[in-house]
Design a protein around this motif. Structure first.
Motif, PDB file in Angstrom:
ATOM      1  N   PHE A   1      32.850  38.502  37.324  1.00  8.29           N
ATOM      2  CA  PHE A   1      33.945  39.266  37.038  1.00  8.29           C
ATOM      3  C   PHE A   1      35.088  38.676  37.191  1.00  8.29           C
ATOM      4  N   ARG A   2      35.335  37.733  38.052  1.00 12.83           N
ATOM      5  CA  ARG A   2      36.695  37.041  38.412  1.00 12.83           C
ATOM      6  C   ARG A   2      36.582  36.034  37.148  1.00 12.83           C
ATOM      7  N   ALA A   3      35.665  35.428  36.815  1.00 12.51           N
ATOM      8  CA  ALA A   3      35.904  34.468  35.485  1.00 12.51           C
ATOM      9  C   ALA A   3      36.383  35.038  34.252  1.00 12.51           C
ATOM     10  N   THR A   4      36.558  36.603  34.126  1.00 13.19           N
ATOM     11  CA  THR A   4      37.042  37.352  33.082  1.00 13.19           C
ATOM     12  C   THR A   4      38.398  37.745  33.157  1.00 13.19           C
ATOM     13  N   VAL A   5      39.167  37.497  34.313  1.00 13.06           N
ATOM     14  CA  VAL A   5      40.359  37.690  34.787  1.00 13.06           C
ATOM     15  C   VAL A   5      41.314  36.839  34.738  1.00 13.06           C
ATOM     16  N   PRO A   6      42.302  36.656  33.819  1.00 14.57           N
ATOM     17  CA  PRO A   6      42.996  35.576  33.595  1.00 14.57           C
ATOM     18  C   PRO A   6      44.038  35.509  34.733  1.00 14.57           C
TER      19      PRO A   6
ATOM     20  N   PHE B   1      43.728  43.287  48.493  1.00 16.51           N
ATOM     21  CA  PHE B   1      43.347  41.978  49.280  1.00 16.51           C
ATOM     22  C   PHE B   1      42.871  40.919  48.267  1.00 16.51           C
ATOM     23  N   ASN B   2      42.967  40.947  46.987  1.00 19.54           N
ATOM     24  CA  ASN B   2      42.437  39.932  46.028  1.00 19.54           C
ATOM     25  C   ASN B   2      40.954  39.600  46.210  1.00 19.54           C
ATOM     26  N   THR B   3      40.194  40.826  46.392  1.00 19.93           N
ATOM     27  CA  THR B   3      38.903  40.521  46.716  1.00 19.93           C
ATOM     28  C   THR B   3      38.350  40.897  45.634  1.00 19.93           C
ATOM     29  N   PHE B   4      37.581  40.032  44.677  1.00 15.70           N
ATOM     30  CA  PHE B   4      36.839  40.296  43.712  1.00 15.70           C
ATOM     31  C   PHE B   4      35.246  40.685  43.992  1.00 15.70           C
ATOM     32  N   SER B   5      34.924  41.581  43.097  1.00 11.88           N
ATOM     33  CA  SER B   5      33.441  42.131  43.453  1.00 11.88           C
ATOM     34  C   SER B   5      32.224  41.217  43.017  1.00 11.88           C
ATOM     35  N   SER B   6      32.882  40.214  42.116  1.00 15.64           N
ATOM     36  CA  SER B   6      31.682  38.993  41.992  1.00 15.64           C
ATOM     37  C   SER B   6      32.480  37.872  41.374  1.00 15.64           C
ATOM     38  N   GLU B   7      31.804  36.867  41.451  1.00 17.87           N
ATOM     39  CA  GLU B   7      32.639  35.547  40.465  1.00 17.87           C
ATOM     40  C   GLU B   7      32.701  35.613  38.889  1.00 17.87           C
TER      41      GLU B   7
ATOM     42  N   LYS C   1      47.642  41.929  27.872  1.00 22.41           N
ATOM     43  CA  LYS C   1      46.125  41.739  27.659  1.00 22.41           C
ATOM     44  C   LYS C   1      45.383  41.558  28.816  1.00 22.41           C
ATOM     45  N   ALA C   2      45.827  40.746  29.886  1.00 29.16           N
ATOM     46  CA  ALA C   2      45.305  40.673  31.066  1.00 29.16           C
ATOM     47  C   ALA C   2      45.191  41.655  31.758  1.00 29.16           C
ATOM     48  N   SER C   3      46.245  42.573  31.928  1.00 38.09           N
ATOM     49  CA  SER C   3      46.270  43.765  32.743  1.00 38.09           C
ATOM     50  C   SER C   3      45.382  44.922  32.133  1.00 38.09           C
ATOM     51  N   LEU C   4      45.073  44.857  30.828  1.00 38.10           N
ATOM     52  CA  LEU C   4      43.839  45.811  30.476  1.00 38.10           C
ATOM     53  C   LEU C   4      42.851  45.323  31.064  1.00 38.10           C
ATOM     54  N   VAL C   5      42.338  44.190  31.214  1.00 36.15           N
ATOM     55  CA  VAL C   5      40.960  43.790  32.055  1.00 36.15           C
ATOM     56  C   VAL C   5      41.141  44.610  33.219  1.00 36.15           C
ATOM     57  N   LEU C   6      42.033  44.572  34.176  1.00 40.76           N
ATOM     58  CA  LEU C   6      42.089  45.155  35.507  1.00 40.76           C
ATOM     59  C   LEU C   6      42.173  46.776  35.455  1.00 40.76           C
ATOM     60  N   THR C   7      42.689  47.144  34.354  1.00 44.93           N
ATOM     61  CA  THR C   7      42.865  48.789  34.234  1.00 44.93           C
ATOM     62  C   THR C   7      41.634  49.189  34.040  1.00 44.93           C
ATOM     63  N   ASP C   8      40.710  48.710  33.106  1.00 46.05           N
ATOM     64  CA  ASP C   8      39.261  48.856  32.666  1.00 46.05           C
ATOM     65  C   ASP C   8      38.409  48.807  34.003  1.00 46.05           C
ATOM     66  N   TYR C   9      38.811  47.840  34.933  1.00 43.41           N
ATOM     67  CA  TYR C   9      38.145  47.667  36.102  1.00 43.41           C
ATOM     68  C   TYR C   9      38.378  48.942  37.009  1.00 43.41           C
ATOM     69  N   ALA C  10      39.612  49.284  37.027  1.00 43.98           N
ATOM     70  CA  ALA C  10      40.059  50.264  37.747  1.00 43.98           C
ATOM     71  C   ALA C  10      39.462  51.692  37.471  1.00 43.98           C
ATOM     72  N   LEU C  11      39.223  51.949  36.137  1.00 43.37           N
ATOM     73  CA  LEU C  11      38.653  53.281  35.578  1.00 43.37           C
ATOM     74  C   LEU C  11      37.045  53.202  36.184  1.00 43.37           C
ATOM     75  N   GLN C  12      36.662  52.024  36.148  1.00 38.49           N
ATOM     76  CA  GLN C  12      35.068  51.992  36.065  1.00 38.49           C
ATOM     77  C   GLN C  12      34.514  51.733  37.582  1.00 38.49           C
ATOM     78  N   ASN C  13      35.499  51.178  38.377  1.00 42.65           N
ATOM     79  CA  ASN C  13      35.225  51.275  39.816  1.00 42.65           C
ATOM     80  C   ASN C  13      36.323  51.162  40.592  1.00 42.65           C
ATOM     81  N   PRO C  14      37.027  52.624  40.783  1.00 41.58           N
ATOM     82  CA  PRO C  14      38.193  52.576  41.559  1.00 41.58           C
ATOM     83  C   PRO C  14      38.231  51.915  43.164  1.00 41.58           C
ATOM     84  N   GLY C  15      37.346  51.888  43.904  1.00 43.48           N
ATOM     85  CA  GLY C  15      37.116  51.460  45.152  1.00 43.48           C
ATOM     86  C   GLY C  15      37.382  49.915  45.052  1.00 43.48           C
ATOM     87  N   ALA C  16      36.467  48.980  44.353  1.00 40.96           N
ATOM     88  CA  ALA C  16      36.647  47.601  43.962  1.00 40.96           C
ATOM     89  C   ALA C  16      37.933  47.169  43.527  1.00 40.96           C
ATOM     90  N   TYR C  17      38.546  48.213  42.727  1.00 43.45           N
ATOM     91  CA  TYR C  17      39.933  47.773  42.110  1.00 43.45           C
ATOM     92  C   TYR C  17      40.730  47.722  43.328  1.00 43.45           C
TER      93      TYR C  17
END
Length: 428
Positions: free
Chosen positions: A95-100, A87-93, A65-81
């Motif tokens: 969004f980071r709060a939603t990632v287990p 580099f473990n760089t989050f686009s915002s805090e 289930k945690a991986s699905l959050v990142l996969t949706d993020y990849a489809l919405q924003n491939p560059g940020a993903y």
């Protein structure tokens, strides 16, 4: 999801298996290769079914289930993903709060695993069971490669290696499917294979030279403490074997063993003084914290109580014998009557029988002088059995976590004359 999509992936898996079978090393596994592979893939599926429809929760579901959050993020924003992946760089805090598991992304092995899983989701369209098959196949690849190498280096012990790494039930089950343990097990087996490749004079191919640092990185990221134990052992083994090949050291088994132990102790002292992996106080406090936290959630079911367990050196040493023995032989048959506990008890009874056979053969025929590699395996088993026992009072978790050392123990126990005779009678 369409049948055509699943069909294409199954063809891809069949193609990967066919490629493995055509490798030179696979020819030594002909009696075992396909049965072991089917067993492994089946366990990967069964593990998912067990957690989904019996437990209704667990690590494998959480990671998926945690991986699905990142996969949706990849489809919405491939560059940020991509930045997050590399580099473990989050686009915002926010969004980071939603990632287990993202509180300490540079150190969390769970976060590292879900990143890999999210990338695999892009290939499988987030199919849980396709992911489980690919991870199981990776784990099998490493285990089979190691077994083939052990058979080449120690031909008389090939059957023991196949049983220990490819067929022993809990080892195969818990190193399959959508869990970090599948990556840990496969990469660990590959690292030992590389050590054997170096020390037994076989030239490594270009692909293997590329794989070596990759497998090292995966193993360290997934299980840092296991790596802190295994890597020094392998480095000391490689050093002694290479030196003995070009000096008179190779003529004396006692000198090899003594030199190995000396290098190992010297390296351990240097590492502890420099704090290469962990300080001793930190390690013991973390072990005690893991033990107490797991004990709190295990009191409603069968569990291990270490009366002398504490965060100090003396308390850990006093608890070590009981912890190590519990990690290997508990739960005993009859200690708990749930279906899974009974299966664990039966397997542990088998381990006890193998242990009795081993010592009976040693008393009657005398201890055989083991190869230096077996001494490496024995030290690894003794250290990890104690650590796993000291940190894991829950029987269910214990069955899973002990797969890091259990195949090596089974392999060593099967070396005795009585066990070999039984294997011959069984036609193995």
């Amino acid at each position: 999801m369409s049948l055509l999509f699943y069909g294409l992936h199954l063809l891809l898996i069949v193609g990967l298996v066919s490629w493995m079978q055509r490798q030179d090393w696979a020819s030594t596994l002909k009696p075992y290769f396909l049965p072991a592979l089917v067993f492994k893939l089946l366990c990967g599926i069964l593990l998912g079914l067990l957690y989904r429809y019996y437990y209704h929760s667990g690590d494998t579901i959480t990671y998926y289930k945690a991986s699905l959050v990142l996969t949706d993020y990849a489809l919405q924003n491939p560059g940020a993903y991509s930045k997050l992946l590399l580099f473990n760089t989050f686009s915002s805090e926010a969004f980071r709060a939603t990632v287990p598991f993202s509180k300490f992304p540079d150190f969390s092995n769970s976060f590292y695993f879900i990143k890999l899983l999210s990338a695999l989701n892009l290939l499988t369209r987030s199919s849980y069971y396709l992911n489980a098959l690919y991870l199981s196949l990776f784990s099998f690849w490493g285990a089979a490669r190691l077994v083939a190498s052990l058979q080449a280096c120690f031909p008389k012990r090939g059957k023991a290696a196949a049983i220990a790494f490819l067929f022993f039930p809990s080892v195969v089950f818990w190193s399959s499917g959508l869990l970090k343990d599948a990556l840990m097990f496969g990469s660990m087996c590959w690292l030992i294979f590389f050590a054997l490749k170096i020390t037994h004079g076989r030239k490594a191919r270009a692909g293997q030279l590329i794989l070596a640092p990759l497998m090292l990185y995966v193993f360290v990221r997934i299980k840092l403490f296991y790596a802190a134990v295994l890597i020094p052992l392998l480095l000391a083994y490689i050093f002694i074997k290479l030196v003995s090949r070009h000096t008179r050291m190779g003529e004396s088994y006692a000198v090899q063993v003594g030199s190995f132990l000396f290098v190992l102790v010297l390296g351990a002292l240097a590492g502890s003084l420099l704090g290469v992996f962990f300080s001793l106080d930190f390690l013991l406090s973390e072990m005690h914290r893991n033990y107490t936290s797991m004990l709190e959630v295990s009191r409603h079911g069968p569990h291990i109580v270490l009366e002398r367990m504490g965060p100090g050196v003396e308390q850990s040493l006093l608890s070590y014998p009981e912890a190590a023995l519990s990690a290997v032989y508990r739960p005993f048959l009859g200690e708990a009557w749930g279906a899974l506990y009974v299966l664990m008890g039966l397997e542990n009874l088998l381990l006890l029988v193998l242990t009795v056979l081993f010592f009976a053969a040693a008393l009657r025929k005398g201890f055989q002088r083991p190869p230096l590699l077996h001494l490496v395996f024995l030290i690894f088993v003794l250290v990890l059995a104690g650590v796993v026992g000291l940190t894991t009072p829950n029987f269910g978790s214990l069955s899973r976590y002990r797969i890091v050392f259990l195949p090596f123990l089974v392999y060593l126990l099967l070396q005795n004359a009585y066990a070999q005779r039984v294997l011959q009678k069984l036609g193995l």
